[in-house]
Design a protein around this motif. Structure first.
Motif, PDB file in Angstrom:
ATOM      1  N   GLU A 188       0.882  -1.116  -0.133  1.00 30.65           N
ATOM      2  CA  GLU A 188      -0.093  -0.012   0.110  1.00 30.65           C
ATOM      3  C   GLU A 188       1.052   1.051   0.039  1.00 30.65           C
ATOM      4  O   GLU A 188       0.557   2.194  -0.536  1.00 30.65           O
ATOM      5  CB  GLU A 188      -0.693  -0.121   1.311  1.00 30.65           C
ATOM      6  CG  GLU A 188      -2.048  -1.179   1.056  1.00 30.65           C
ATOM      7  CD  GLU A 188      -2.811  -1.190   2.373  1.00 30.65           C
ATOM      8  OE1 GLU A 188      -2.629  -0.391   3.309  1.00 30.65           O
ATOM      9  OE2 GLU A 188      -3.782  -2.104   2.474  1.00 30.65           O
ATOM     10  N   CYS A 200       1.247   3.918  -3.039  1.00 29.98           N
ATOM     11  CA  CYS A 200       0.904   5.723  -2.563  1.00 29.98           C
ATOM     12  C   CYS A 200       2.294   6.164  -3.125  1.00 29.98           C
ATOM     13  O   CYS A 200       2.029   7.205  -3.737  1.00 29.98           O
ATOM     14  CB  CYS A 200       0.717   5.771  -1.151  1.00 29.98           C
ATOM     15  SG  CYS A 200       0.377   7.453  -0.754  1.00 29.98           S
ATOM     16  N   GLN A 241       2.647   6.567  -6.812  1.00 29.51           N
ATOM     17  CA  GLN A 241       1.375   7.200  -7.286  1.00 29.51           C
ATOM     18  C   GLN A 241       0.736   6.483  -8.436  1.00 29.51           C
ATOM     19  O   GLN A 241       0.308   6.980  -9.439  1.00 29.51           O
ATOM     20  CB  GLN A 241       1.737   8.553  -7.932  1.00 29.51           C
ATOM     21  CG  GLN A 241       2.255   9.455  -6.824  1.00 29.51           C
ATOM     22  CD  GLN A 241       2.599  10.988  -7.151  1.00 29.51           C
ATOM     23  OE1 GLN A 241       1.763  11.606  -8.124  1.00 29.51           O
ATOM     24  NE2 GLN A 241       3.677  11.462  -6.720  1.00 29.51           N
TER      25      GLN A 241
END
Length: 314
Positions: free
Chosen positions: A111, A115, A118
């Motif tokens: 995760e 993030c 992107q």
């Protein structure tokens, strides 16, 4: 650059990658052999120029990891500004060492990488410093396979140290790629690992081409306790000079001459270093006779050819 960029299939991942991969550890932290007291890490503007230039010259694969400081964040921000297109990112999960691995830890790592980079999907997730125990006796692979089935990641790979871990990775049915150290002084994976990878259809990425700078002019900055390594590097440089080659040219073209390496990972800390690497790659692999001679430069002492034993920070 003399020749156009070549591309190779990653059969178990379903995409093609450039023969050169751009490593980005230098963008996220201090890394490599350098002049004492100086920084090898490029500025944000310099790194962006390097990445854009790499793309302009056909490089479509970028290697990073959560363990590389700010590398993932840096790369994600730059590529978001440039546009993804057909660019591929190979990131990692771990390293876990001997610690127990939990499903939650793996999920959280994925995760964070999504993030930081992107992206909605991670093209390739490699187990950082994978071991046989992690592959077969922990929830790590099961968690990664489930993430692949959900579409969060495209393919699973392993980045390893040592023949045992490499062969264990090749036996696993869900491993698509293997990242290994391979260079003029380090051919430990040549006899068993590379032939096995070819037989099983697993793509191999060769790293440590310049041995953290020891196979470049920066070898003069090796600390005194690594004088033995420096001597081997000087011997390789003398051999290269005898063939009208620089040591970095001999090092990169030697790796490109090994057809089992689907992609060769280069790390650069400046635009000049990238241009030099691209120019060298454009001259093609070492001729067969020179490559055969160069194989004689390899050494077996892992305390010299494995930077984990060097006793230096970066």
């Amino acid at each position: 650059m003399v020749g156009a960029m070549e591309y190779r299939d990653i059969p178990r991942a379903g995409f093609r990658v450039s023969r050169l991969t751009l490593g980005t550890v230098e963008f996220g932290m201090e890394y490599g052999i350098g002049k004492p007291g100086s920084s090898l890490r490029p500025t944000a503007a310099e790194a962006e120029t390097v990445i854009q230039t790499a793309i302009d010259h056909g490089i479509n694969l970028f290697d990073t990891a959560p363990a590389y400081g700010e590398s993932e964040i840096f790369l994600g921000t730059i590529l978001a500004g440039i546009g993804h297109g057909e660019l591929r990112i190979a990131t990692k999960v771990g390293p876990f060492g001997d610690a127990a691995i939990s499903t939650d830890a793996v999920r959280q790592s994925l995760e964070r990488s999504l993030c930081n980079l992107q992206r909605d999907r991670l093209d390739l997730v490699q187990i950082h410093n994978a071991t046989a125990a992690q592959l077969y006796h922990s929830p790590l692979m099961e968690t990664l396979v489930r993430a692949r089935e959900r579409g969060d990641i495209g393919a699973i790979g392993a980045s390893v140290y040592g023949e045992e871990a490499a062969l264990a990775s090749l036996r696993h049915p869900d491993i698509a790629t293997l990242q290994i150290a391979y260079n003029l002084l380090d051919r430990r994976m040549a006899d068993k690992v590379l032939p096995s990878a070819k037989e099983r259809g697993i793509a191999v990425m060769g790293r440590s081409v310049f041995l953290k700078g020891a196979l470049t002019p920066r070898r003069r900055y090796l600390p005194e306790h690594l004088n033995k390594l420096k001597n081997f590097a000087e011997k390789a440089a003398a051999w290269a000079e005898g063939h009208a080659l620089t040591l970095p040219e001999a090092a990169l073209r030697f790796c490109l001459a090994n057809d089992t390496l689907n992609s060769v990972l280069i790390g650069v800390s400046s635009l000049q270093e990238l241009h030099t690497a691209l120019s060298i790659a454009g001259r093609g692999p070492l001729p067969a006779r020179q490559r055969a001679e160069a194989c004689g430069l390899a050494i077996a002492d892992e305390k010299l050819i494995d930077p984990r034993f060097w006793g230096i920070d970066s």
